[in-house]
Design an enzyme around this catalytic site. Sequence first.
Site, PDB file in Angstrom:
ATOM      1  N   HIS A 161       0.849  -0.923  -0.396  1.00  0.00           N
ATOM      2  CA  HIS A 161      -0.266   0.083   0.275  1.00  0.00           C
ATOM      3  C   HIS A 161       0.537   1.229  -0.288  1.00  0.00           C
ATOM      4  CE1 HIS A 161       0.623  -0.585   4.233  1.00  0.00           C
ATOM      5  NE2 HIS A 161       0.186   0.906   4.775  1.00  0.00           N
ATOM      6  N   ASP A 191       0.174  -7.493   0.961  1.00  0.00           N
ATOM      7  CA  ASP A 191       0.427  -6.078   1.505  1.00  0.00           C
ATOM      8  C   ASP A 191       1.516  -6.000   1.434  1.00  0.00           C
ATOM      9  OD1 ASP A 191       0.339  -3.473   1.296  1.00  0.00           O
ATOM     10  OD2 ASP A 191       0.243  -3.202   3.989  1.00  0.00           O
ATOM     11  N   GLY A 265       3.889   6.546   7.745  1.00  0.00           N
ATOM     12  CA  GLY A 265       4.591   7.027   8.191  1.00  0.00           C
ATOM     13  C   GLY A 265       5.572   5.396   8.382  1.00  0.00           C
ATOM     14  N   ASN A 266       5.776   4.702   8.867  1.00  0.00           N
ATOM     15  CA  ASN A 266       5.853   3.395   9.284  1.00  0.00           C
ATOM     16  C   ASN A 266       6.440   1.967   8.811  1.00  0.00           C
ATOM     17  OD1 ASN A 266       6.087   4.703  12.905  1.00  0.00           O
ATOM     18  ND2 ASN A 266       7.555   3.610  12.031  1.00  0.00           N
ATOM     19  N   SER A 267       4.238   2.311   7.546  1.00  0.00           N
ATOM     20  CA  SER A 267       4.670   1.211   7.153  1.00  0.00           C
ATOM     21  C   SER A 267       5.409   1.030   6.046  1.00  0.00           C
ATOM     22  CB  SER A 267       2.996   1.380   5.799  1.00  0.00           C
ATOM     23  OG  SER A 267       2.084   1.105   6.579  1.00  0.00           O
ATOM     24  N   GLY A 325     -12.336 -13.623 -12.256  1.00  0.00           N
ATOM     25  CA  GLY A 325     -12.094 -12.687 -13.792  1.00  0.00           C
ATOM     26  C   GLY A 325     -12.826 -11.793 -13.554  1.00  0.00           C
ATOM     27  N   ILE A 326     -14.061 -11.856 -12.394  1.00  0.00           N
ATOM     28  CA  ILE A 326     -14.932 -10.441 -12.056  1.00  0.00           C
ATOM     29  C   ILE A 326     -14.629  -9.418 -11.691  1.00  0.00           C
ATOM     30  CG2 ILE A 326     -17.400 -12.180 -12.479  1.00  0.00           C
ATOM     31  CD1 ILE A 326     -17.421 -12.978  -9.968  1.00  0.00           C
TER      32      ILE A 326
END
Length: 418
Positions: A161, A191, A265-267, A325-326
């Site tokens: 992210h 993630d 900001g730590n991510s 696939g939708i």
Amino acid sequence: MDREPQDGRMSSYSDYYSTGGGCQPPKKAKNNGAATAVLGIVLLCLAAAITIGRSMGNRTELAPPQETSVREQALETVDATFTERPLAAGDEEESALKTAASLGGAELKITENSGKTMSLQDIYKKLIPSVCSITAAADSAKSTGTGIVMSEDGYLITNYHVVSGAGNLTVLLSDGNEYPASLVGGDETSDLAVLKIEATGLTPAEFGSSDSVEVGDAVVAIGDPLGTELRGTMTDGIICGINRDVQVGNRTMTLLQTNAALNSGNSGGPLVNMAGQVIGVNTMKLSSGYSTVEGIGFAIPISTAEPLINELAEKGYVSGRPAFGISVEALSRQMRLFYNLPGALCVMSVTEGSDAYAQGVSAGDIIVAVDGTKVTTMEEFNTVKNRFSAGDTVTLTLYRRGEELEVQVKLMDRAELD
């Protein structure tokens, strides 16, 4: 990217701190017509209303929307602080960042814990050369996060992210040198993302097993809370919980819980044990607009992340993710009640080449059940879908023009659809 996990509301995982809304912008995949899909849902919903209205002779009155619970609003990503505006959902420059030449060049290896306990000062001195600042930008939007040096030749680890949707990536090392970065691969489900900069002689972090972590173990987190102005900040705490199943948007992640202070900001930064080994990738914290929440942060266990990071470095993607696939979106409660619809999930588009397309699944279909299990939210839809693997055949129960029908659909590998 398969766009099944789309929701009509902002998820708890996607807040004003997140880069690009916390998910990869939609690809312009081949489908049976985006305009047709949008028009189709309106026409089909109207048709459904007329059909059911005639049969039932009345219409359900609209009810006020229910308040979102504190728990649903509490999860907040701890990634970048952006300036000016968040990245637009339509920004599609990310694919240009991928460099096939960078694939297969690094491998994350976990080493055994020596059992020696280091001082906080020594841990910081050991880790700070392996921690970097990441700036993700698109147009006038900019956000920052943290990264971990994976190899001496420039492979880095961060959260998906943090970099999702960015057109330009810049990495600032602890020695002050700055480099443009390319995205080797990213995986929204876990993630995790792997980046590459053209640099040598870097100091890779030492990675330790998270399988042996116990509640009460002392840990530290290093990163850039609130942006690069405070880069290299270290906070300490303990492991407060292990194997925490946390609902993040439309999926469940099993994470380590810590009270080491984490902020925007730590991510993507490291969670470190007292031997100076990275045991987790910091990813989010708990917060609430209704009450004060302190010291509840989460990190991806490194033992869980290891095979995924290595596959991202080798292939640029994680294989085997099941997908129909939708593209699916959740209808509002008001719309479902107004039109007396038996389900909340509407198919918005179907990717050509998918088995769902071959089996006749169409834009405007309402999904009632998956594999016989009734689903009313994207969380429920993905929970059932993720019990299966690519190649499995799953029954979709659909509502179309006043009738229910069952369709056998073979799940595909999301990487193939991409």
